[in-house]
Design a protein around this motif. Structure first.
Motif, mmCIF file in Angstrom:
data_model
loop_
_atom_site.group_PDB
_atom_site.id
_atom_site.type_symbol
_atom_site.label_atom_id
_atom_site.label_comp_id
_atom_site.label_asym_id
_atom_site.label_seq_id
_atom_site.Cartn_x
_atom_site.Cartn_y
_atom_site.Cartn_z
ATOM 1 N N ALA A 46 0.809 -1.217 0.000
ATOM 2 C CA ALA A 46 0.000 0.000 0.000
ATOM 3 C C ALA A 46 0.839 1.261 0.000
ATOM 4 C CB ALA A 46 -0.947 -0.011 1.198
ATOM 5 N N THR A 47 2.042 1.210 0.574
ATOM 6 C CA THR A 47 2.911 2.391 0.644
ATOM 7 C C THR A 47 4.232 2.170 -0.080
ATOM 8 O OG1 THR A 47 3.836 1.629 2.752
ATOM 9 C CG2 THR A 47 1.928 3.097 2.851
ATOM 10 N N GLY A 48 4.338 1.081 -0.840
ATOM 11 C CA GLY A 48 5.648 0.681 -1.338
ATOM 12 C C GLY A 48 5.991 1.034 -2.763
ATOM 13 N N ARG A 49 5.126 1.767 -3.461
ATOM 14 C CA ARG A 49 5.408 2.043 -4.871
ATOM 15 C C ARG A 49 6.715 2.802 -5.086
ATOM 16 N NH1 ARG A 49 2.331 1.754 -9.470
ATOM 17 N NH2 ARG A 49 0.562 1.111 -8.192
ATOM 18 N N PRO A 50 7.019 3.876 -4.354
ATOM 19 C CA PRO A 50 8.278 4.602 -4.625
ATOM 20 C C PRO A 50 9.529 3.778 -4.344
ATOM 21 C CG PRO A 50 6.761 5.940 -3.323
ATOM 22 C CD PRO A 50 6.226 4.547 -3.314
ATOM 23 N N THR A 51 9.464 2.903 -3.354
ATOM 24 C CA THR A 51 10.641 2.153 -2.930
ATOM 25 C C THR A 51 10.695 0.741 -3.474
ATOM 26 O OG1 THR A 51 9.451 1.586 -0.901
ATOM 27 C CG2 THR A 51 10.953 3.474 -0.813
ATOM 28 N N GLY A 52 9.641 0.299 -4.136
ATOM 29 C CA GLY A 52 9.639 -1.042 -4.694
ATOM 30 C C GLY A 52 9.400 -2.134 -3.680
ATOM 31 N N ASP A 53 8.549 -1.880 -2.692
ATOM 32 C CA ASP A 53 8.236 -2.894 -1.681
ATOM 33 C C ASP A 53 7.077 -3.767 -2.171
ATOM 34 O OD1 ASP A 53 10.173 -1.721 -0.125
ATOM 35 O OD2 ASP A 53 8.755 -0.661 1.174
ATOM 36 N N LEU A 54 7.294 -5.083 -2.131
ATOM 37 C CA LEU A 54 6.324 -6.034 -2.648
ATOM 38 C C LEU A 54 5.814 -6.965 -1.559
ATOM 39 C CD1 LEU A 54 8.203 -7.130 -5.917
ATOM 40 C CD2 LEU A 54 6.338 -5.481 -5.737
ATOM 41 N N CYS A 55 4.628 -7.492 -1.782
ATOM 42 C CA CYS A 55 4.085 -8.563 -0.959
ATOM 43 C C CYS A 55 3.882 -9.772 -1.860
ATOM 44 C CB CYS A 55 2.772 -8.149 -0.318
ATOM 45 S SG CYS A 55 2.011 -9.448 0.703
ATOM 46 N N LEU A 56 4.441 -10.907 -1.466
ATOM 47 C CA LEU A 56 4.277 -12.154 -2.199
ATOM 48 C C LEU A 56 3.258 -13.022 -1.467
ATOM 49 C CD1 LEU A 56 5.123 -14.175 -4.423
ATOM 50 C CD2 LEU A 56 6.922 -14.962 -2.859
ATOM 51 N N ASN A 57 2.167 -13.353 -2.161
ATOM 52 C CA ASN A 57 1.098 -14.180 -1.607
ATOM 53 C C ASN A 57 1.226 -15.611 -2.125
ATOM 54 O OD1 ASN A 57 -1.204 -12.099 -0.497
ATOM 55 N ND2 ASN A 57 -0.059 -11.240 -2.222
ATOM 56 N N LYS A 58 1.041 -16.570 -1.244
ATOM 57 C CA LYS A 58 0.977 -17.981 -1.619
ATOM 58 C C LYS A 58 -0.467 -18.438 -1.476
ATOM 59 C CE LYS A 58 2.945 -22.490 -0.330
ATOM 60 N NZ LYS A 58 3.897 -23.149 0.612
#
Length: 289
Positions: A46-58
């Motif tokens: 939700a806040t990670g677009r500028p820094t490239g933060d990702l969530c990986l879902n299984k």
């Protein structure tokens, strides 16, 4: 060349309106872990677009979440790959890494660990194309190849494909092919939304969310799927798709190929309001391929 999957066949629904992803954002890409019956889905946090933060879902194949992990500073998640390790049967996840301006300058692989948080310091980052940006991997387990979509110094999008075993061994010196990206959409201004390597083709997705002025729902959207010959770079097919056209706010997001006797091209679609996104996945199956 292996016959390409026919993209003109009608789309069928696989998953629809699922709200099981960890973050309240849209899906960006997804890939199948066939031996284990899992589906992996990447989101930008939700806040990670500028820094490239990702969530990986299984997920399982019904779309239920089995776990998640966070990838800090990895990229935008435009594409991903899954590789089964023949030596120990483990599953490797391939993503972009080393984010700059929100997109990866390299790629990496790692094992899923539920609840874990990974940074660039926790993985071995590869930079197979010197000076490139926007590196985005895809793995074909059938042909044992890996592709990286990238932008060169002239900011032109291209694809480079290697033998997977050589790539894993960090030998990037002899790629099988390198060619310019083309044909993702009839309108070159329309954003690219994902791709997948399968056998001798790259399959692409492009399009935008519904918009009352530029992309009205009444016209069933502007999403297109296409295929390129990896040996020549030739555009083989480009088709508009109306898959999931009744979804609210429908936006194409992510593409994957599921191998087998009758391989399928899977199309990801985001819908719903900001903060309450849903995802759907449709597929095209060409029984004649």
């Amino acid at each position: 060349m292996t016959a390409p999957i026919n993209l003109a066949v009608p789309s069928a629904r696989w998953l629809r309106q699922k709200g099981t992803l960890k973050e309240p954002t849209v899906l960006q890409s997804f890939a199948f872990d066939e031996p284990n019956g899992h589906l992996y889905v990447l989101q930008v946090t939700a806040t990670g677009r500028p820094t490239g933060d990702l969530c990986l879902n299984k997920l399982d194949h019904q779309g239920n979440r089995l776990g998640h992990m966070y990838l800090k500073g990895f990229g935008h998640g435009v594409s991903m790959g899954v590789q089964r390790d023949a030596s120990d049967g483990s599953t490797w996840i391939w993503t972009e890494a080393d984010a700059h301006n929100g997109y990866g300058r390299g790629v990496t692989r790692f094992h899923f660990a539920n609840g874990a948080v990974r940074t660039g310091a926790d993985v071995r980052i590869r930079h197979p194309i010197a000076g490139s940006v926007n590196n985005q991997p895809s793995v074909c387990t059938t042909s044992r190849r890996i592709a990286v979509r990238y932008r060169n110094a002239a900011d032109e999008p291209r694809y480079r494909v290697w033998n997977l075993d050589a790539f894993v061994a960090r030998d990037y010196s002899d790629p099988l092919t390198d060619f310019a990206q083309t044909g993702a959409h009839p309108d070159p201004r329309i954003p690219f939304q994902g791709y997948a390597l399968y056998r001798d083709c790259v399959y692409q997705l492009a399009g935008t969310a519904y918009d009352p002025k530029t992309n009205p729902a009444a016209r069933r959207g502007n999403a297109h799927v296409s295929s390129l010959d990896i040996h020549t770079g030739e555009l083989l097919q480009q088709e508009r798709t109306e898959a999931g056209y009744t979804l609210v706010g429908r936006e194409p997001e992510g593409l994957a190929v599921r191998p087998g006797p009758d391989p399928r091209v899977y199309i990801g679609l985001a819908s719903g309001l900001v903060g309450a996104r849903r995802f759907s996945i449709y597929y095209k199956q060409d029984k004649a391929s």
